[in-house]
Design a protein around this motif. Structure first.
Motif, short mmCIF file in Angstrom:
data_model
loop_
_atom_site.label_atom_id
_atom_site.label_comp_id
_atom_site.label_asym_id
_atom_site.label_seq_id
_atom_site.Cartn_x
_atom_site.Cartn_y
_atom_site.Cartn_z
N ASP A 45 177.08 -74.72 42.39
CA ASP A 45 177.37 -76.04 41.84
C ASP A 45 176.01 -76.63 41.51
OD1 ASP A 45 179.11 -77.95 41.11
OD2 ASP A 45 179.77 -78.48 43.11
N THR A 46 175.62 -76.54 40.27
CA THR A 46 174.23 -76.89 39.95
C THR A 46 174.17 -78.00 38.92
OG1 THR A 46 174.15 -75.25 38.20
CG2 THR A 46 173.39 -74.55 40.37
N TYR A 47 173.13 -78.79 39.04
CA TYR A 47 172.95 -79.92 38.13
C TYR A 47 171.50 -79.99 37.69
CZ TYR A 47 177.56 -80.93 39.63
OH TYR A 47 178.90 -80.79 39.86
N GLY A 48 171.28 -80.74 36.65
CA GLY A 48 169.93 -80.99 36.17
C GLY A 48 169.20 -79.71 35.86
N ALA A 49 167.96 -79.62 36.33
CA ALA A 49 167.13 -78.47 36.01
C ALA A 49 167.73 -77.18 36.54
CB ALA A 49 165.73 -78.67 36.58
N ASP A 50 168.43 -77.24 37.69
CA ASP A 50 169.03 -76.02 38.24
C ASP A 50 170.04 -75.44 37.24
OD1 ASP A 50 167.64 -76.15 40.61
OD2 ASP A 50 169.11 -77.51 41.48
N ALA A 51 170.82 -76.31 36.63
CA ALA A 51 171.79 -75.85 35.63
C ALA A 51 171.05 -75.32 34.41
CB ALA A 51 172.73 -76.98 35.24
N ASP A 52 170.00 -76.01 34.01
CA ASP A 52 169.23 -75.57 32.85
C ASP A 52 168.67 -74.16 33.06
OD1 ASP A 52 169.70 -77.99 31.68
OD2 ASP A 52 167.78 -78.86 32.28
N LYS A 53 168.28 -73.89 34.32
CA LYS A 53 167.68 -72.58 34.59
C LYS A 53 168.70 -71.45 34.46
CE LYS A 53 164.51 -74.46 37.97
NZ LYS A 53 164.38 -74.67 39.41
N LEU A 54 169.94 -71.75 34.79
CA LEU A 54 170.97 -70.69 34.74
C LEU A 54 171.55 -70.52 33.34
CD1 LEU A 54 172.87 -71.47 38.07
CD2 LEU A 54 171.37 -69.52 37.65
N ARG A 55 171.50 -71.60 32.54
CA ARG A 55 172.22 -71.58 31.26
C ARG A 55 171.86 -70.41 30.35
NH1 ARG A 55 170.95 -76.53 28.76
NH2 ARG A 55 172.37 -77.48 30.22
N PRO A 56 170.57 -70.14 30.13
CA PRO A 56 170.26 -69.11 29.12
C PRO A 56 170.51 -67.68 29.59
CG PRO A 56 168.26 -70.21 29.88
CD PRO A 56 169.38 -70.77 30.67
N LEU A 57 170.78 -67.47 30.87
CA LEU A 57 170.98 -66.11 31.36
C LEU A 57 172.30 -65.55 30.85
CD1 LEU A 57 169.90 -66.52 35.10
CD2 LEU A 57 168.47 -66.10 33.09
N MET A 58 172.33 -64.23 30.68
CA MET A 58 173.60 -63.61 30.32
C MET A 58 174.54 -63.71 31.52
SD MET A 58 172.44 -60.36 28.10
CE MET A 58 170.77 -60.26 28.68
N GLU B 29 167.63 -72.57 47.34
CA GLU B 29 167.42 -71.70 46.16
C GLU B 29 168.28 -72.19 45.00
OE1 GLU B 29 165.09 -69.44 46.14
OE2 GLU B 29 164.62 -69.88 48.24
N ARG B 30 168.15 -71.48 43.87
CA ARG B 30 168.73 -71.96 42.63
C ARG B 30 170.22 -72.31 42.66
NH1 ARG B 30 167.14 -67.99 37.83
NH2 ARG B 30 167.27 -66.56 39.58
N ALA B 31 170.99 -71.53 43.39
CA ALA B 31 172.45 -71.71 43.32
C ALA B 31 172.93 -72.91 44.12
CB ALA B 31 173.16 -70.45 43.79
N ARG B 32 172.12 -73.35 45.04
CA ARG B 32 172.32 -74.62 45.75
C ARG B 32 173.49 -74.72 46.71
NH1 ARG B 32 167.50 -76.39 45.81
NH2 ARG B 32 166.66 -76.97 43.81
N LEU B 33 174.70 -74.57 46.17
CA LEU B 33 175.84 -74.96 46.99
C LEU B 33 177.01 -74.03 46.71
CD1 LEU B 33 177.08 -77.21 48.79
CD2 LEU B 33 177.61 -78.44 46.69
#
Ligand SMILES: Cc1cc2nc3c(=O)[nH]c(=O)nc-3n(C[C@H](O)[C@H](O)[C@H](O)COP(=O)(O)OP(=O)(O)OC[C@H]3O[C@@H](n4cnc5c(N)ncnc54)[C@H](O)[C@@H]3O)c2cc1C
Length: 1006
Positions: free
Chosen positions: A495-508, A471-475
């Motif tokens: 600990d997220t990278y690439g698209a996983d990090a992009d998905k979390l970035r805009p959230l509050m 899932e999104r949070a990965r590790l």
């Protein structure tokens, strides 16, 4: 942090050659021992270079001052670990430096955070460091500076809890599984993916016959040996082959076609490997990365990773209330100030390290004037420095416009032909091209987990310390439990990278935390919170904790997590890594005093190790440049010679032409230049040097000696002077007026340290310039009345011999005498029928020997028949004798339907033998092949030419049009088998090649 390959047990673990290391902790002194080379720079072990081989203690500084330590200063842009190391090393030498850091703290991506309510530090950036290398060298220095002996005292570093090396739980498709160490219950598809990948890696080898074959595991072991020539060449050979096979290919592409294609269910295998890696928090974000990048890290064998000593165990190390990796960065910065004080008494920390000082612009003072202006946002706080080291990601470098030819004030128009470029064209291209991936991290500190129920354990009753999900949070991993702090647990929750990090970035922030909790809950089969799934306590704690997260993509000056090469980027990374080597090749017109550092500047993006190597390189470059300019005021220590010598550049494999394929990302054109060292002792594929570049070259000419080249890019003329790297080109002044250049020809000669250049511009006008003592003359026009299509030039004894073809396709010959006057107008050459007007020339080449032999050979193609004609002119200046009649080297009864495409070169040797190379089309499978013919000219009455023989250049199968190909031989050497080939130039223009289209290898079988 690159996905944890330690989770594979490191390379040797992946290959089943070693159990995962569960050392728990190791003395810092031990981590700073042994050898560790990197495949891209395998002649040198950087850490060993910095150590005294007998004592293991740091050896002397990189360079020594020959005089007073006041003359020069260096500005460092960026206060990350790269520039802190650079400042430390410069200070040890006695060179004054000033570090400008945009943020309000040093350390950059060494970023530690402490929640006000709790006492332990958490890491938002780098937190695990493989054994060996420069990182542990500097950690040992720090430990030593704090008064300890890292070898003897119990200052140790803990093992990083990589998946599989500590009790790990894997969440896959909503189910939880035990994942080692020891007994595993992994789903079959995960095990299959790991086994197929391991088999594939194990099989990679250098192509040598058994039993000499060097397999991947052998290379890994060799990289840990003390460097010597044999292992170095073998490693080089191995890596060359990997480059040949895999450059331009993505990780996903190789997995699809070579790893999982034979598996039970290739799409599923791809999916599981992408979401879990082999259980690492996901190789997926590396799928579009270069496969070479993955191989590189596997070769490094990141099997044992350690965290820095921690402040709760070793409070003495963090005497400044500064902990974690940031505390280490601060300690090294203070050590730099201490070192500098030995030369500059009274120096304060703030004198060297300027925080909240964003550099907004760097400009060169201009033509021939040393000094670089560093402008800082806050007025009045910049400086004029002799040298600058910019230590930041390529994105941050782009913010400083280092990727543009004229950075700085857009209103400042450089004077014509004056270069104010701060970095070389090859670096600009690389800065533009190399990008960084996104990355974010959420960390938290949890108190007394027991309150929420028992911590999950594995089948053997061990506490789970690492959680991996699809899932999104990965590790998530537990970095530490601190009983002394009431059972405090330091946890990295995502600990997220690439698209996983992009998905979390805009959230509050609260949404991000929720998303992480949810993905662990579901990923570990506890969605909804009602069940007593394995990860419930962790999820519960996380829900209630004060989490801190950081996304480096949003931080000015970093703008991403770290560089990861995309397919085809390898050349660009090498351009940056080796840029410092050109410091000594300063040309006053094009000199640059700006050096680069940081993990983007090299082959280990995402690792402090890469940042540290680049810092050493930059300091070596600055010192060598400073030494040149200030009359040996600074002398680089002998042991760093290897870092400056061409030898290292030989290992710069992007200067290696053997078998490179262009990337799908679309090099719209490419030029390959290679030198043949001619040393038969070297393995065949080690003998080339060359470049590939993404710039659109349209014409190229290389001197016979092979070390002087001129190319046309966008109607601008650039040159490569002798001794410079092929990766670096300098603009020729005075070429602004050229448009649509039709032909260029450059020549140099042994006796004369000059080059001459002929240019036929689009309007047919012929221009001539000379390059002497590092300076180009103005362009002048011989024979102003002629309108030409092509001109070819050769030099000997100060005389220039010129062949021209005019718009009526007539072939003319002229000389420019030693007196430097164009003394003769072109002498039109007669066709075999004796009529200059009936001889329509399509292409021609000229070659001459010295005054003593006084021989000129010309070769031309008759446009109507495609026949090659050769004429030899024999006589003494000024009494030129008539030309022999042009004759065809091909016997008239030859059956093969050869049609010449281009005359490539004519060669004369010291024995008066002549050779002509022409490219023919035989109309069948090979559209264009190179043939050569020779004659012995020692007997002027014998004008027999040998039959054209194919030259073993497998140009067949070349993708795209070959617009130029210019092999040249060094003077005095003539050998039909070409063992002494000096330079090969091969250019493909305008063809965007599909991925994996192999570019033909030059020289058959090599
Ligand atoms: C999430 C994450 C995890 C990582 N994990 C690991 C790991 O486990 N192990 C490992 O070895 N490496 C890891 N890395 C990589 C490691 O952190 C970097 O390689 C290293 O810290 C880079 O140091 P640097 O000096 O090159 O750049 P930086 O740390 O980026 O420093 C550059 C500095 O320059 C400043 N700057 C930029 N532009 C300007 C300007 N115009 N004016 C003034 N200042 C400027 C920036 O503010 C910054 O402070 C990780 C990185 C990230 C992001």
């Amino acid at each position: 942090m690159f996905p944890s390959l330690a989770a594979l047990g490191g390379t040797l673990g992946l290959l089943g050659l070693r159990e995962p290391d569960l050392v728990g902790s190791a003395l810092v002194g031990n981590l700073n021992q042994g050898y560790q080379r990197h495949i891209d720079s395998c002649p040198v072990d950087y850490a060993a270079l910095m150590r005294d081989p007998r004592t293991g203690l740091p050896s002397g500084p990189i360079a020594k001052l020959a005089g007073d330590p006041l003359t020069a200063n260096v500005a460092l842009v960026g206060g990350g670990i790269a520039n802190i190391i650079a400042a430390f090393e410069l200070s040890r030498i006695g060179i004054r430096c000033t570090v400008f850091e945009a943020g309000d703290r040093l350390g950059g991506r060494l970023s530690s955070y402490r929640t006000p309510s709790l006492k332990a530090w958490s890491e938002l950036g780098a937190n695990r460091f493989p054994r060996g290398g420069l990182m542990w060298h500097y950690v040992a220095q720090w430990v030593r500076a704090a008064g300890f002996s890292p070898e003897k005292d119990e200052i140790s570093a803990g093992t990083f809890p990589s998946p599989g090396t500590v009790p790990t739980m894997l969440g896959y498709q909503g189910e939880a599984y035990d994942w080692g160490p020891g007994p595993e219950e992994l789903p079959p598809i995960v095990r299959e993916a790991r086994a197929l990948f391991a088999d594939f890696i194990a099989g990679l080898n250098d192509g040598a016959a058994e039993p000499q074959t060097m397999y991947f595991a052998d290379a890994v072991a060799m990289l840990k040996e003390k460097p010597d020539d044999t292992t170095t060449w073998r490693l080089k050979g191995f890596w060359d082959l990997m480059l040949q096979q895999y450059d331009g290919r993505s990780f996903a592409g190789v997995l699809e076609t070579e790893v999982f294609a034979t598996g039970s269910n290739p799409p599923d295998l791809m999916a599981v490997f992408g979401t879990l890696g082999v259980g690492t928090g996901g190789f997926g974000h590396l799928y579009d990365a270069a496969f070479l990048e993955v191989l590189r890290v596997l070769l490094w064998d990141v099997s044992e990773e350690f965290m820095l000593p921690e402040e709760d165990t070793y409070p003495e190390l963090f005497g400044y209330e500064e902990g974690g990796t940031w505390g280490f960065a601060m300690a090294l910065a203070r050590a730099a100030v201490d070192e500098a004080r030995a030369f500059f008494p009274g120096l304060e920390f703030g004198d060297m390290f300027k925080l909240s000082s964003t550099v907004v612009r760097i400009t060169s003072e201009g033509h021939g004037t040393p000094g670089v202006v560093v402008e800082v946002e806050a007025p009045g706080t910049g400086m004029i420095a002799d040298y600058v080291i910019v230590g930041a990601t390529t994105r941050a470098m782009q913010s400083l416009q280092l990727d543009l030819p004229y950075p700085g004030n857009p209103l400042l128009t450089p004077l014509p032909d004056m270069s104010t470029d701060l970095v070389r064209p090859s670096c600009r291209a690389a800065i533009k091209r190399l990008d960084v991936v996104s990355g974010s991290r959420m960390t938290t500190q949890l108190m007394s987990p027991r309150i929420y129920g028992p911590w999950p354990t594995d089948g053997e009753g061990r506490k789970i310390l690492c959680f991996v999900t699809d899932e999104r949070a990965r590790l998530a991993y537990v970095l530490k439990e601190v009983p002394a702090l009431g059972g405090l647990v330091r946890l990295t929750a995502a600990d997220t990278y690439g698209a996983d990090a992009d998905k979390l970035r805009p959230l509050m922030p609260w949404m991000r935390q929720d998303a992480v909790v949810a993905s662990f809950s579901y990923g570990l089969n506890d969605y909804g919170g009602g069940g007593d799934g394995a990860a419930k306590p962790m999820a519960d704690l996380l829900k209630r904790s004060e989490a801190v997260d950081s996304d480096f993509g949003a931080i000015f000056g970093v703008q991403g997590a770290f560089k990861v090469d995309k397919p085809g980027d390898d050349y660009f990374s090498s351009s940056l890594f080796y840029h410092y080597q050109l410091a000594h090749a300063r040309n006053e017109l094009q000199g640059t005093d700006v050096f680069l550092s940081g993990d983007s500047v090299g082959h280990l993006g995402g690792w402090v190790e890469g940042a540290a190597m680049s810092a050493i390189n930059a300091v070596v470059g600055v010192c060598s440049r400073m030494g040149e300019r200030f009359d040996h005021y600074v002398v680089v220590a002998d042991r760093f010679a290897a870092l400056l010598e061409n030898d290292v550049r030989l290992f710069h494999r992007w200067e290696d032409i053997s078998g490179r394929s262009p990337s799908k990302a679309g090099l719209s054109s490419m030029v390959r230049l290679g030198n043949w060292s001619g040393d038969p002792a070297l393995p065949a594929r080690c003998r080339y040097r060359g470049i590939t570049t993404g710039q659109a070259f349209t014409k190229i000419t290389v001197s016979k000696s092979g070390d002087f080249a001129v190319v046309v890019i966008d109607d601008q003329l650039w040159f490569k002077p002798p001794g410079a790297s092929w990766a670096d080109l300098y603009r020729i002044p005075g070429t602004a007026g050229f448009t649509n250049v039709q032909s260029i020809s450059v020549a140099t000669e042994k006796q004369n340290p000059e080059a001459q250049l002929l240019v036929v511009n689009g309007d047919g006008k012929l221009w001539h310039a000379t390059f002497q003592a590092g300076v180009w003359s103005e362009f002048r026009r011989p024979w102003a009345n002629l309108t030409l299509k092509q001109a070819a030039l050769d030099l000997e004894g100060g005389n220039a011999q010129v062949l021209v073809i005019d718009h009526s396709d007539r072939l003319g010959h002229g000389i420019r005498s030693v007196t430097r006057e164009w003394s003769l107008l072109p002498q039109w050459l007669l066709s075999p029928s004796g009529d200059p007007w009936l001889f329509f020339v399509r292409d021609a080449a000229v070659s001459c020997t010295g005054l003593d032999q006084d021989l000129t050979t010309v070769a031309a193609i008759d446009r109507a028949t495609g026949t090659v004609f050769v004429a030899i002119r024999d006589g003494h200046v000024p009494g030129w004798r008539p030309w022999t009649e042009l004759s065809s080297p091909r016997p008239p009864d030859a059956e093969e339907p050869l049609r010449a495409v281009k005359v490539r070169a004519v060669v004369l040797d010291d024995e008066n033998n002549a050779q002509v190379w022409a490219q023919f089309s035989d109309g069948t499978t090979t559209p264009a092949r190179l043939y050569s013919s020779a004659r012995d000219t020692s007997d002027p009455s014998d004008q027999t030419w040998t039959t054209f023989q194919p030259v073993p250049y497998p140009l067949s199968g070349a993708a795209g049009p070959i617009v130029d190909f210019a092999p040249t031989l060094p003077h005095g050497v003539l050998d039909p088998d070409l063992p002494h080939l000096s330079t090969v130039v091969y250019a493909q223009i305008g063809a965007t090649l599909a991925a994996d289209v192999p570019v033909p290898t030059l020289l058959g079988g090599q």
